[in-house]
Scaffold this active site. Structure first.
Site, mmCIF file in Angstrom:
data_model
loop_
_atom_site.group_PDB
_atom_site.id
_atom_site.type_symbol
_atom_site.label_atom_id
_atom_site.label_comp_id
_atom_site.label_asym_id
_atom_site.label_seq_id
_atom_site.Cartn_x
_atom_site.Cartn_y
_atom_site.Cartn_z
ATOM 1 N N GLU A 191 24.666 -52.654 61.247
ATOM 2 C CA GLU A 191 24.398 -53.635 62.299
ATOM 3 C C GLU A 191 25.683 -54.007 63.031
ATOM 4 O O GLU A 191 26.788 -53.661 62.601
ATOM 5 C CB GLU A 191 23.736 -54.873 61.682
ATOM 6 C CG GLU A 191 22.379 -54.541 61.106
ATOM 7 C CD GLU A 191 21.639 -55.718 60.513
ATOM 8 O OE1 GLU A 191 20.467 -55.555 60.207
ATOM 9 O OE2 GLU A 191 22.255 -56.805 60.347
ATOM 10 N N CYS A 234 20.288 -47.416 63.071
ATOM 11 C CA CYS A 234 19.412 -47.367 61.896
ATOM 12 C C CYS A 234 19.889 -46.312 60.893
ATOM 13 O O CYS A 234 20.585 -45.361 61.254
ATOM 14 C CB CYS A 234 17.987 -47.016 62.307
ATOM 15 S SG CYS A 234 17.241 -48.142 63.489
ATOM 16 N N CYS A 264 11.717 -46.552 63.319
ATOM 17 C CA CYS A 264 11.431 -47.198 64.600
ATOM 18 C C CYS A 264 11.235 -46.118 65.675
ATOM 19 O O CYS A 264 11.483 -44.931 65.444
ATOM 20 C CB CYS A 264 12.570 -48.153 64.983
ATOM 21 S SG CYS A 264 14.074 -47.316 65.546
ATOM 22 N N CYS A 298 14.383 -43.994 66.494
ATOM 23 C CA CYS A 298 14.659 -43.003 65.446
ATOM 24 C C CYS A 298 13.651 -41.860 65.517
ATOM 25 O O CYS A 298 14.011 -40.706 65.322
ATOM 26 C CB CYS A 298 14.632 -43.648 64.065
ATOM 27 S SG CYS A 298 16.104 -44.628 63.726
ATOM 28 N N GLU A 323 18.245 -43.921 59.487
ATOM 29 C CA GLU A 323 17.770 -42.561 59.772
ATOM 30 C C GLU A 323 18.738 -41.846 60.711
ATOM 31 O O GLU A 323 19.090 -40.689 60.516
ATOM 32 C CB GLU A 323 16.387 -42.585 60.433
ATOM 33 C CG GLU A 323 15.302 -43.209 59.592
ATOM 34 C CD GLU A 323 15.137 -44.700 59.839
ATOM 35 O OE1 GLU A 323 16.155 -45.439 59.915
ATOM 36 O OE2 GLU A 323 13.981 -45.138 59.948
HETATM 37 ZN ZN ZN Z 1 15.417 -46.760 63.812
#
Ligand code: ZN
Length: 133
Positions: free
Chosen positions: A48, A57, A88, A91, A59
């Site tokens: 983050e 993320c 998400c 991703c 992934e």
């Molecule tokens: Zn993601």
């Protein structure tokens, strides 16, 4: 190597990497592991940022690590989170770029439950590289 032992290795890699997540804002620790066509496994955690849009993320971290090592085809992707969340949308688009035709997505939670989903079911009408030819 059996399918079960590969999935176990992916889960271990994803789970271990989730402990390295940098998540001071959401406090959600996510880990991901990708099995590439070569048989190599790469893992990543969410990272983050105070500027939320700069967050990446788990992934995508795993995929970018694989790409930076010259790997370009994902055979399996394991996503570990407390509740077994799916990737998400952003991703999914990045996965789509490097997905093998039979890519399988495995969602694992902290209870040990796993859900296997063909990527084509998770992202049925993806914007694939062949659209640009
Ligand atoms: Zn993601």
């Amino acid at each position: 190597m059996t399918k079960e032992s590969i999935n176990k290795k992916l889960r271990e890699a994803a789970l271990n990497t989730s402990t390295k997540a940098y998540a001071p804002y959401s406090h959600f620790h996510i880990g991901s592991a990708v099995l590439m066509e070569s048989g190599k496994i790469f893992s990543g955690c969410n990272v983050e940022n105070a500027s939320y849009g700069a967050t990446i993320c788990a992934e995508r971290v795993a995929i970018l690590k694989a790409i930076s090592e010259g790997e370009t085809k994902i055979k399996k992707i394991y996503v570990y989170s407390k509740d077994g969340w799916p990737p998400c949308g952003l991703c999914r688009q990045v996965i789509c770029e490097f997905a093998a035709d039979d890519l399988e997505v495995i969602l694992g939670d902290q209870e040990g439950n796993e859900k296997n989903i063909p990527f084509k079911d998770l992202f049925p009408a993806g914007f694939t590289p062949d659209k640009l030819k």
